[in-house]
Write a protein that holds these residues in place. Structure first.
Motif, PDB file in Angstrom:
ATOM      1  N   LEU A  40      46.757  -0.532   1.232  1.00  0.00           N
ATOM      2  CA  LEU A  40      46.731   0.639   1.528  1.00  0.00           C
ATOM      3  C   LEU A  40      48.142   1.491   1.678  1.00  0.00           C
ATOM      4  O   LEU A  40      48.377   2.412   1.212  1.00  0.00           O
ATOM      5  N   THR A  41      49.180   0.471   1.869  1.00  0.00           N
ATOM      6  CA  THR A  41      50.561   0.965   1.841  1.00  0.00           C
ATOM      7  C   THR A  41      51.055   1.572   0.541  1.00  0.00           C
ATOM      8  O   THR A  41      51.945   2.250   0.369  1.00  0.00           O
ATOM      9  N   THR A  46      47.286   0.840  -5.947  1.00  0.00           N
ATOM     10  CA  THR A  46      46.085   0.246  -5.803  1.00  0.00           C
ATOM     11  C   THR A  46      44.870   0.903  -6.587  1.00  0.00           C
ATOM     12  O   THR A  46      44.126   0.391  -7.325  1.00  0.00           O
ATOM     13  N   LEU A  47      45.161   2.556  -6.600  1.00  0.00           N
ATOM     14  CA  LEU A  47      44.156   3.203  -7.368  1.00  0.00           C
ATOM     15  C   LEU A  47      44.223   2.985  -8.807  1.00  0.00           C
ATOM     16  O   LEU A  47      43.487   3.026  -9.792  1.00  0.00           O
ATOM     17  N   LEU A  50      42.696  -0.218  -9.958  1.00  0.00           N
ATOM     18  CA  LEU A  50      41.123  -0.437  -9.943  1.00  0.00           C
ATOM     19  C   LEU A  50      40.564  -0.069 -11.114  1.00  0.00           C
ATOM     20  O   LEU A  50      40.946   0.308 -12.169  1.00  0.00           O
ATOM     21  N   LYS A  51      39.169  -0.670 -11.458  1.00  0.00           N
ATOM     22  CA  LYS A  51      38.644  -0.492 -12.733  1.00  0.00           C
ATOM     23  C   LYS A  51      38.087   0.869 -12.918  1.00  0.00           C
ATOM     24  O   LYS A  51      38.178   1.728 -11.892  1.00  0.00           O
ATOM     25  N   TRP A  52      37.735   1.224 -14.285  1.00  0.00           N
ATOM     26  CA  TRP A  52      37.612   2.721 -14.573  1.00  0.00           C
ATOM     27  C   TRP A  52      36.651   3.179 -13.792  1.00  0.00           C
ATOM     28  O   TRP A  52      36.760   4.411 -13.384  1.00  0.00           O
ATOM     29  N   ARG A  53      35.438   2.311 -13.557  1.00  0.00           N
ATOM     30  CA  ARG A  53      34.273   2.917 -12.803  1.00  0.00           C
ATOM     31  C   ARG A  53      34.497   3.371 -11.299  1.00  0.00           C
ATOM     32  O   ARG A  53      34.300   4.455 -11.159  1.00  0.00           O
ATOM     33  N   PHE A  54      35.512   2.608 -10.778  1.00  0.00           N
ATOM     34  CA  PHE A  54      35.790   2.938  -9.538  1.00  0.00           C
ATOM     35  C   PHE A  54      36.869   3.867  -9.450  1.00  0.00           C
ATOM     36  O   PHE A  54      37.025   4.816  -8.386  1.00  0.00           O
ATOM     37  N   SER A  55      37.703   3.851 -10.527  1.00  0.00           N
ATOM     38  CA  SER A  55      39.022   5.176 -10.346  1.00  0.00           C
ATOM     39  C   SER A  55      38.022   6.394 -10.768  1.00  0.00           C
ATOM     40  O   SER A  55      38.552   7.362  -9.873  1.00  0.00           O
TER      41      SER A  55
END
Length: 367
Positions: A40-41, A46-47, A50-55
């Motif tokens: 989170l820091t 992190t974003l 992420l995989k494309w569906r989560f992004s």
């Protein structure tokens, strides 16, 4: 009549679990990570990871939540001021004209954050709390736009997609090159735009036990591919054959063909450079298991001279041919070459000894 059972064949060697897949993906999963706050820091990375569906889900939720949140505040201001109770009173000055419910407040929130409208619903100058909220939403909306658009842009332009057009040969080979055993593999670039400042590295992944009894799983050892001579810096315009000379410093110095067939290791190759079109650093990886190293083979040529240009036939990129190669180790081959040189040296009389022989012959004749 009973049929005789076939004699059992040699036991099949268990296939090694890859450390790096052929497409370059590292086959390692991190478990029991307790300090998850570290992700989170570094929320931006992190974003992006992420995989494309989560992004896409985060992208949609980021805007939808902010629109709903500020829409709810706009509706709450109208409700507290009594604007919803004076919808038909033309003498009443509301905070936002033509805001008659939560749906219209939600639409006004979208118009404020995206600067779309204000043709029908518009804030008035009699609502100081609305002016403050308008400024706050404009500032936070710009930050959300910058953050999310930045994440999507970085994710779309990630240089690892460029690595899809960097290819490695499906097998590595061991054969003689200038009377020395060499481990070789081939790399190529399918695009016309080149990789700038390309460099190549190779690692031997093999478990070992130290003299003190410590067991080191997946120990990494460098394989020299020309770092001392600069041959690891590639001009990757056409496919190149990368060579590791098996000398005294090589971990394959004592490995013969028979030992190679029984050995268990993995060779990881890493190609790095800058994408010419974007200037971003790109890395492509592949690996070779012990059964993917062909002893006594050589890669077939790909380059041919046409009228005014060179043509590369990628149809034979992975093809190899068998060539005569000693089955002994590089140490044994070097020892045999040293013995031949020693025999040749002692079998040829030295010119320095000729005057001594002539003098001895003359002395014998005078006596």
């Amino acid at each position: 009549m009973a049929r005789l059972a076939a004699p059992p064949g040699p036991p099949r060697r268990r296939r090694r679990q890859r450390y790096v897949e052929k497409d370059g993906k590292c086959n390692v999963q991190h478990g029991n990570v307790r300090e998850t706050y570290r992700y989170l820091t570094d929320i931006f990375t992190t974003l992006v990871d992420l995989k494309w569906r989560f992004s896409l889900l985060v992208f949609i939720l980021a805007y939808a939540v902010t629109w709903l949140f500020f829409g709810l505040i706009w509706w709450f201001i109208a409700y507290c001021r009594g604007d919803l109770e004076h919808l038909e009173d033309h003498a009443w000055t509301p905070c936002v004209n033509n805001l008659n419910g939560f749906v219209s407040a939600f639409l006004f929130s979208i118009e404020t954050e995206t600067t779309i409208g204000y043709g029908h619903r518009v804030i008035t100058d009699q609502c100081p709390e609305g002016i403050v909220l308008l400024l706050l939403q404009a500032i936070l909306g710009s930050m959300v736009n910058a953050f999310m658009v930045g994440c999507m842009f970085v994710k779309i332009s990630q240089p690892n997609k460029r690595a899809e057009t960097l290819v490695f040969s499906s097998h590595a080979v061991v054969s003689l090159r200038d009377d020395r055993l060499c481990l070789m593999f081939r790399v190529g670039d399918l695009r016309d735009s080149h990789i700038v400042e390309a460099s190549i590295r190779a690692k031997l992944i093999k478990s070992k036990q130290t003299q003190e009894g410590e067991f080191i799983p997946l120990d990494q050892t460098d394989l020299s591919v020309g770092f001392e001579t600069g041959d690891d810096r590639l001009f990757l315009v056409s496919p190149l054959i990368i060579s590791h000379e098996i000398d005294e410093r090589s971990p394959f110095w004592d490995v013969s063909r028979h030992q190679l067939e029984k050995d268990d290791f993995e060779i990881v190759v890493i190609l790095e450079g800058m994408v010419e079109a974007t200037g971003m650093t790109c890395q492509a990886r592949s690996s070779y298991l012990a059964d993917e190293v062909l002893w006594g083979h050589r890669f077939t040529p790909l380059l041919s001279l046409e009228e005014g240009f060179y043509e590369v036939d990628y149809g034979g990129f992975h093809h190899t041919v068998a060539v005569p190669t000693p089955a002994c180790s590089a140490r044994q081959l070097a020892a045999a070459a040293a013995r031949r040189q020693a025999q040749l040296y002692w079998s040829i009389p030295s010119r320095l000894d000729q005057p001594l022989e002539e003098a001895a012959a003359a002395a014998g004749g005078n006596g």
